[in-house]
Design a protein around this motif. Structure first.
Motif, PDB file in Angstrom:
ATOM      1  N   LEU A 254       0.888  -1.403   0.037  1.00 49.00           N
ATOM      2  CA  LEU A 254       0.047  -0.079  -0.035  1.00 49.00           C
ATOM      3  C   LEU A 254       0.903   1.395   0.098  1.00 49.00           C
ATOM      4  O   LEU A 254       0.548   2.319  -0.532  1.00 49.00           O
ATOM      5  N   LEU A 255       1.920   1.539   1.005  1.00 49.26           N
ATOM      6  CA  LEU A 255       2.883   2.571   0.709  1.00 49.26           C
ATOM      7  C   LEU A 255       3.676   2.589  -0.705  1.00 49.26           C
ATOM      8  O   LEU A 255       3.553   3.839  -0.961  1.00 49.26           O
ATOM      9  N   SER A 256       3.914   1.625  -1.241  1.00 54.71           N
ATOM     10  CA  SER A 256       4.437   1.515  -2.603  1.00 54.71           C
ATOM     11  C   SER A 256       3.191   2.192  -3.522  1.00 54.71           C
ATOM     12  O   SER A 256       3.926   3.164  -4.399  1.00 54.71           O
ATOM     13  N   ILE A 257       2.274   1.757  -3.388  1.00 59.03           N
ATOM     14  CA  ILE A 257       1.176   2.389  -4.254  1.00 59.03           C
ATOM     15  C   ILE A 257       0.969   3.889  -4.021  1.00 59.03           C
ATOM     16  O   ILE A 257       1.119   4.985  -4.692  1.00 59.03           O
ATOM     17  N   GLU A 258       1.038   4.252  -2.688  1.00 63.38           N
ATOM     18  CA  GLU A 258       1.112   5.919  -2.199  1.00 63.38           C
ATOM     19  C   GLU A 258       2.045   6.435  -3.062  1.00 63.38           C
ATOM     20  O   GLU A 258       2.086   7.497  -3.573  1.00 63.38           O
ATOM     21  N   ARG A 259       3.364   5.851  -3.000  1.00 67.92           N
ATOM     22  CA  ARG A 259       4.601   6.621  -3.594  1.00 67.92           C
ATOM     23  C   ARG A 259       4.507   6.585  -4.997  1.00 67.92           C
ATOM     24  O   ARG A 259       4.869   7.559  -5.531  1.00 67.92           O
TER      25      ARG A 259
END
Length: 89
Positions: A74-79
């Motif tokens: 999910l953090l990768s998607i945000e980035r």
């Protein structure tokens, strides 16, 4: 498999398009299935009110990912959408 409710929100640029695209990314999470996503809804900014309203949604994902792996994804998607977290966020 585990059910995860994922909150989404944006208030910069074309926030509605960003959320639609982010929901599409959730559908591509490995070992996971996007079960459904809510409609988009607008909420006023709070705390720091000198910013645009937020567009929000929630998505329900069934996943075989471990909690930390899901968070990392999910953090990768945000980035990938340009989100930069400051220390402590």
């Amino acid at each position: 498999m585990t059910l995860a409710a994922v909150g989404l929100g944006a208030n910069l640029g074309d926030a509605a398009a960003t959320l639609h695209d982010a929901i599409g990314e959730l559908a591509r999470l490995p070992g996971s299935t996007l079960l459904r996503a809510s409609r988009l809804f607008r909420t006023p900014a709070w705390g720091r009110t000198d910013q645009p309203d937020f567009i929000n949604a929630v998505a329900l994902v069934e996943t075989g990912l471990a909690a930390r792996d899901l968070l990392d994804a999910l953090l990768s998607i945000e980035r990938s959408f340009g989100r930069v977290r400051l220390d402590g966020e």
